[in-house]
Enzyme design. Structure first.
Site, short mmCIF file in Angstrom:
data_model
loop_
_atom_site.label_atom_id
_atom_site.label_comp_id
_atom_site.label_asym_id
_atom_site.label_seq_id
_atom_site.Cartn_x
_atom_site.Cartn_y
_atom_site.Cartn_z
N HIS A 189 -4.96 -29.69 53.98
CA HIS A 189 -5.57 -30.58 54.94
C HIS A 189 -6.85 -31.43 54.91
O HIS A 189 -6.89 -32.00 54.58
CB HIS A 189 -4.70 -30.70 56.27
CG HIS A 189 -2.32 -30.60 55.88
ND1 HIS A 189 -1.85 -29.90 55.93
CD2 HIS A 189 -1.56 -31.70 54.73
CE1 HIS A 189 -1.04 -30.23 55.76
NE2 HIS A 189 -1.04 -31.09 54.85
N GLY A 224 1.51 -33.12 59.30
CA GLY A 224 1.43 -32.41 59.92
C GLY A 224 1.13 -31.24 59.86
O GLY A 224 1.72 -30.76 58.24
N SER A 276 2.46 -26.46 53.86
CA SER A 276 3.39 -26.48 55.42
C SER A 276 4.35 -25.36 55.01
O SER A 276 4.64 -24.54 55.82
CB SER A 276 3.46 -27.33 55.85
OG SER A 276 2.28 -28.89 56.10
N LEU A 307 -0.87 -29.08 60.49
CA LEU A 307 -2.12 -29.08 58.90
C LEU A 307 -2.26 -27.44 58.45
O LEU A 307 -2.84 -26.54 59.41
CB LEU A 307 -2.96 -29.67 59.67
CG LEU A 307 -3.06 -31.23 60.24
CD1 LEU A 307 -3.94 -31.51 60.42
CD2 LEU A 307 -2.21 -31.88 58.65
N HIS A 308 -2.75 -27.34 57.24
CA HIS A 308 -3.41 -26.22 57.11
C HIS A 308 -4.89 -26.70 56.36
O HIS A 308 -5.13 -27.46 56.47
CB HIS A 308 -2.57 -25.28 56.17
CG HIS A 308 -1.84 -25.89 54.59
ND1 HIS A 308 -2.64 -26.72 53.71
CD2 HIS A 308 -0.68 -26.37 55.02
CE1 HIS A 308 -1.63 -27.54 53.35
NE2 HIS A 308 -0.77 -27.42 53.29
#
Length: 280
Positions: free
Chosen positions: A37, A31, A186, A33-34
């Site tokens: 990803h 998770g 992240s 997410l950037h």
């Protein structure tokens, strides 16, 4: 886009998709997410009929003094990003769903996982291989996409897949970077503006090593010395390791064979732990 939280639901859907001849691509994530990803999800969408993104902050890959508690959890915005990038299914189970009371089975790769990250994070890859093996059994993908930024993780997972006879192709996507060169992560959100400027030296050190190899310097000790010198000029940066290794086995090498080696760096920027690497 469907969002599933139970193992039974995910396995049932996967079985139905496979019975219809669908090609399933899996993108495992924790998770937060950037764009890095999302590039993995888009790559999967080019090759799969159905893309499954897992979102699970895996407790077993964090050590006792690591940042599990403060690792960002942003499921709402993550779901929007998954939809926009082409995911058809998000599997977002709870910790109790994957590690119920009495859970005691783990998968451990014993060789590639030992150097580099394995020295300072000795339980990390046991957690990684365990959760990835579980996801492979739950989702039953035809292929899974991982980022080159986590080069040792990719090598460990490829070894696990080979050793345990998983019928899953591992696709490695290139590292995505911000315009200033910092690899997307992240954990970057924990950096102040000043710390971020200091963190840019990781990419500069890697680029220096790459340019040295392109100019004919293949002695790893010279590459490491130059990278270490650059990193040492920044007072907020504390080196964990700077190594030149075989990109498949993670073994240290003395002389670089272009394309078969990487330089890998891990460092603290104050209290933020960053990793990066480059293919030489």
């Amino acid at each position: 886009m469907q969002t599933l939280t139970s193992v039974f639901e995910m396995q049932t859907l996967a079985e139905d998709l496979r019975s219809k001849g669908q090609i399933i691509g899996l993108v495992p994530t924790m998770g937060a997410l950037h764009e890095g990803h999302l590039s993995l999800i888009r790559l999967a969408a080019e090759r799969a009929d159905t893309v499954v993104v897992s979102i699970f902050v895996n407790p077993t890959q964090f050590g006792p003094n690591e940042d599990f508690a403060r690792y960002p959890r942003e499921l709402g915005s993550d779901l929007d990003k998954c939809l926009s990038a082409g995911a058809a299914v998000v599997f977002a189970p709870s910790a109790d769903e994957l590690y119920p009371k009495g859970y005691s089975t783990y998968v451990q790769e014993e060789y590639i996982s030992k150097p580099l990250e394995g020295v300072s994070r000795p339980t990390h890859f046991r957690g990684v291989t365990t959760i990835v093996a579980k996801l492979f059994n739950i989702v039953r993908p035809d292929f899974a996409v991982f980022g080159q930024k986590d080069a040792q993780q990719v090598a460990v997972i490829k070894k696990m897949v080979n050793d345990l006879h998983f019928t899953v192709d591992i696709v490695t996507a290139p590292t995505l970077r911000d315009p200033d060169g910092l690899a997307l992560s992240s954990r970057n959100r924990h950096l102040t503006n000043t710390q971020r400027q200091e963190a840019l030296v990781l990419h500069r050190a890697l680029q220096k090593a790459k340019s040295m190899v392109e100019s004919g310097e293949c002695r790893s000790d010279r590459l490491i010395a130059e990278a270490t010198h650059l990193l040492g000029e920044h007072r907020r940066v504390r080196i964990i390791y700077t190594s030149v290794v075989d990109r498949c086995t993670m073994e240290p090498i003395r002389d670089v064979i272009p394309g078969k080696a990487i330089m890998a760096i891990a460092a603290w920027v104050d209290e933020v732990r960053l990793i990066d690497n480059i293919i030489l």
